[in-house]
Design a protein around this motif. Sequence first.
Motif, PDB file in Angstrom:
ATOM      1  N   GLU A  59       3.074 -13.561  -8.571  1.00 59.91           N
ATOM      2  CA  GLU A  59       2.245 -13.117  -9.373  1.00 59.91           C
ATOM      3  C   GLU A  59       1.143 -14.785  -9.914  1.00 59.91           C
ATOM      4  O   GLU A  59       0.283 -14.659 -10.307  1.00 59.91           O
ATOM      5  N   SER A  60       2.109 -15.501 -10.588  1.00 61.67           N
ATOM      6  CA  SER A  60       2.284 -16.443 -12.104  1.00 61.67           C
ATOM      7  C   SER A  60       1.568 -17.455 -10.810  1.00 61.67           C
ATOM      8  O   SER A  60       1.043 -17.933 -11.919  1.00 61.67           O
ATOM      9  N   GLY A  61       1.912 -17.653 -10.011  1.00 63.20           N
ATOM     10  CA  GLY A  61       0.915 -19.108  -8.773  1.00 63.20           C
ATOM     11  C   GLY A  61       0.163 -18.254  -8.298  1.00 63.20           C
ATOM     12  O   GLY A  61      -0.120 -19.886  -7.507  1.00 63.20           O
ATOM     13  N   LEU A  62      -0.278 -16.890  -8.144  1.00 63.75           N
ATOM     14  CA  LEU A  62      -1.928 -17.424  -8.107  1.00 63.75           C
ATOM     15  C   LEU A  62      -3.085 -18.365  -8.424  1.00 63.75           C
ATOM     16  O   LEU A  62      -3.140 -17.947  -9.999  1.00 63.75           O
ATOM     17  N   LYS A  63      -3.423 -18.607  -7.683  1.00 62.34           N
ATOM     18  CA  LYS A  63      -4.797 -19.059  -8.190  1.00 62.34           C
ATOM     19  C   LYS A  63      -6.300 -18.984  -7.744  1.00 62.34           C
ATOM     20  O   LYS A  63      -7.337 -18.800  -8.555  1.00 62.34           O
ATOM     21  N   ALA A  64      -6.808 -18.351  -6.714  1.00 59.53           N
ATOM     22  CA  ALA A  64      -7.623 -17.580  -6.215  1.00 59.53           C
ATOM     23  C   ALA A  64      -7.938 -16.301  -6.118  1.00 59.53           C
ATOM     24  O   ALA A  64      -8.976 -14.925  -6.269  1.00 59.53           O
ATOM     25  N   SER A  65      -6.495 -15.401  -6.926  1.00 58.04           N
ATOM     26  CA  SER A  65      -6.527 -14.015  -6.254  1.00 58.04           C
ATOM     27  C   SER A  65      -6.244 -12.926  -7.244  1.00 58.04           C
ATOM     28  O   SER A  65      -5.415 -13.652  -8.709  1.00 58.04           O
ATOM     29  N   LYS A  66      -6.498 -11.579  -7.767  1.00 59.50           N
ATOM     30  CA  LYS A  66      -5.149 -10.808  -8.429  1.00 59.50           C
ATOM     31  C   LYS A  66      -4.830  -9.617  -7.362  1.00 59.50           C
ATOM     32  O   LYS A  66      -5.661  -9.386  -6.624  1.00 59.50           O
ATOM     33  N   PHE A  67      -4.353  -8.898  -8.317  1.00 55.49           N
ATOM     34  CA  PHE A  67      -3.540  -7.299  -8.076  1.00 55.49           C
ATOM     35  C   PHE A  67      -4.754  -6.645  -8.365  1.00 55.49           C
ATOM     36  O   PHE A  67      -4.817  -6.517  -9.446  1.00 55.49           O
ATOM     37  N   ASP A  68      -5.210  -6.338  -6.827  1.00 58.97           N
ATOM     38  CA  ASP A  68      -6.025  -4.690  -7.671  1.00 58.97           C
ATOM     39  C   ASP A  68      -4.490  -3.621  -7.572  1.00 58.97           C
ATOM     40  O   ASP A  68      -4.444  -3.018  -8.912  1.00 58.97           O
ATOM     41  N   SER A  69      -3.861  -3.910  -6.358  1.00 61.52           N
ATOM     42  CA  SER A  69      -2.532  -2.352  -7.042  1.00 61.52           C
ATOM     43  C   SER A  69      -1.101  -3.587  -7.009  1.00 61.52           C
ATOM     44  O   SER A  69      -1.200  -4.509  -5.788  1.00 61.52           O
ATOM     45  N   LYS A  70       0.439  -3.571  -7.389  1.00 62.94           N
ATOM     46  CA  LYS A  70       1.195  -3.283  -7.197  1.00 62.94           C
ATOM     47  C   LYS A  70       2.439  -2.771  -7.609  1.00 62.94           C
ATOM     48  O   LYS A  70       2.461  -1.838  -8.685  1.00 62.94           O
ATOM     49  N   LYS A  71       3.403  -2.321  -6.672  1.00 60.76           N
ATOM     50  CA  LYS A  71       4.903  -1.763  -7.396  1.00 60.76           C
ATOM     51  C   LYS A  71       5.871  -2.457  -6.802  1.00 60.76           C
ATOM     52  O   LYS A  71       5.634  -3.069  -5.371  1.00 60.76           O
ATOM     53  N   VAL A  72       6.811  -2.061  -6.809  1.00 63.27           N
ATOM     54  CA  VAL A  72       8.078  -2.152  -6.195  1.00 63.27           C
ATOM     55  C   VAL A  72       9.123  -0.985  -5.795  1.00 63.27           C
ATOM     56  O   VAL A  72       8.890   0.436  -6.532  1.00 63.27           O
ATOM     57  N   ARG A  73       9.407  -0.442  -4.508  1.00 65.91           N
ATOM     58  CA  ARG A  73       9.318   0.708  -4.330  1.00 65.91           C
ATOM     59  C   ARG A  73      11.008   0.696  -3.024  1.00 65.91           C
ATOM     60  O   ARG A  73      11.327  -0.446  -2.539  1.00 65.91           O
ATOM     61  N   ARG A  74      11.635   1.619  -3.181  1.00 69.75           N
ATOM     62  CA  ARG A  74      12.804   1.880  -2.641  1.00 69.75           C
ATOM     63  C   ARG A  74      13.252   1.939  -1.219  1.00 69.75           C
ATOM     64  O   ARG A  74      11.964   2.603  -0.421  1.00 69.75           O
ATOM     65  N   ALA A  75      13.815   0.926  -0.484  1.00 70.11           N
ATOM     66  CA  ALA A  75      13.872   1.486   1.204  1.00 70.11           C
ATOM     67  C   ALA A  75      14.818   1.937   1.176  1.00 70.11           C
ATOM     68  O   ALA A  75      16.031   1.910   1.307  1.00 70.11           O
ATOM     69  N   THR A  76      14.751   3.595   2.115  1.00 69.35           N
ATOM     70  CA  THR A  76      15.860   3.599   2.291  1.00 69.35           C
ATOM     71  C   THR A  76      16.446   3.590   4.140  1.00 69.35           C
ATOM     72  O   THR A  76      15.417   3.335   4.789  1.00 69.35           O
ATOM     73  N   HIS A  77      18.105   3.452   4.543  1.00 67.13           N
ATOM     74  CA  HIS A  77      17.875   3.479   6.336  1.00 67.13           C
ATOM     75  C   HIS A  77      18.334   4.435   6.233  1.00 67.13           C
ATOM     76  O   HIS A  77      18.781   5.362   5.798  1.00 67.13           O
ATOM     77  N   TYR A  78      17.944   4.505   8.112  1.00 64.91           N
ATOM     78  CA  TYR A  78      18.402   5.729   8.099  1.00 64.91           C
ATOM     79  C   TYR A  78      19.280   5.750   9.383  1.00 64.91           C
ATOM     80  O   TYR A  78      19.084   4.509  10.126  1.00 64.91           O
ATOM     81  N   THR A  79      20.008   6.045  10.371  1.00 62.67           N
ATOM     82  CA  THR A  79      20.784   6.053  11.647  1.00 62.67           C
ATOM     83  C   THR A  79      20.025   7.338  12.327  1.00 62.67           C
ATOM     84  O   THR A  79      20.283   7.546  11.494  1.00 62.67           O
ATOM     85  N   LEU A  80      20.316   7.401  13.118  1.00 63.20           N
ATOM     86  CA  LEU A  80      19.856   8.596  14.434  1.00 63.20           C
ATOM     87  C   LEU A  80      21.150   9.180  14.735  1.00 63.20           C
ATOM     88  O   LEU A  80      22.454   8.028  15.362  1.00 63.20           O
ATOM     89  N   GLU A  81      21.750  10.195  14.812  1.00 67.99           N
ATOM     90  CA  GLU A  81      23.206  10.458  15.036  1.00 67.99           C
ATOM     91  C   GLU A  81      23.199  11.612  15.980  1.00 67.99           C
ATOM     92  O   GLU A  81      22.216  12.251  15.825  1.00 67.99           O
ATOM     93  N   GLU A  82      23.489  11.772  17.330  1.00 68.58           N
ATOM     94  CA  GLU A  82      23.855  12.257  17.923  1.00 68.58           C
ATOM     95  C   GLU A  82      24.159  14.011  17.522  1.00 68.58           C
ATOM     96  O   GLU A  82      25.403  14.142  16.564  1.00 68.58           O
TER      97      GLU A  82
END
Length: 221
Positions: free
Chosen positions: A155-178
Amino acid sequence: MKPLSGNAGDPGSFPELIDRHVDHLQNAHGFDYVVADSALYSKDHVRKLTEGSVKFVTRVPKTIGEAKKRIQETEIDSMEPLTEGYRATEYRSEYGDTEQRWLVVYSEEAEERARDSVKEKVAKQHEEEEKAFSELKGREFACREGAEQALEEFESGLKASKFDSKKVRRATHYTLEESSSTDGKGNQLEETGEVGWLVEGTLVPSEERKARWSEPDILDR
């Protein structure tokens, strides 16, 4: 007279021109002014011309700090009208230890061309920043702090844009269990316990950043 090479760069050839030809021309024909583009203008060239009692008309390069400051300080509304669509303000300078008259000129047509050029540049820059953010969204970070720092730096390096929205979210990993169950539920998705962090957001063009990044250069010297 020996002509200068057509391949010679102007900044390097002007001292030679001044040293070799100006005195000869004055002695043979006499003249009042040397007229040239901004390649003529430097402290050394100005001093040489002054020492030879030669007056000059030229553009002052934008790279000279004093010239840049004069342009930034000039208010268009306070400038004197010249002809239709043009205004000017006079300054005095002693750059190169030589008293000079500088004229800052404003052109309405030049402003319009400059603004159109800026719009094109900003639109292109915004597209490039959107592409770069798409790449950033494709990265996964090991910790929340790392994702937040990456988002902040982007964001600090943006020159022509700005954030309309932003967030950090948790990514959960799954595996397929038989499943061996006979109740018809079939295979199930199970969390692996591995956790990552992703950045998300929407970029939009920023009028404020646009003006600060590339205000049209509509004044000249």
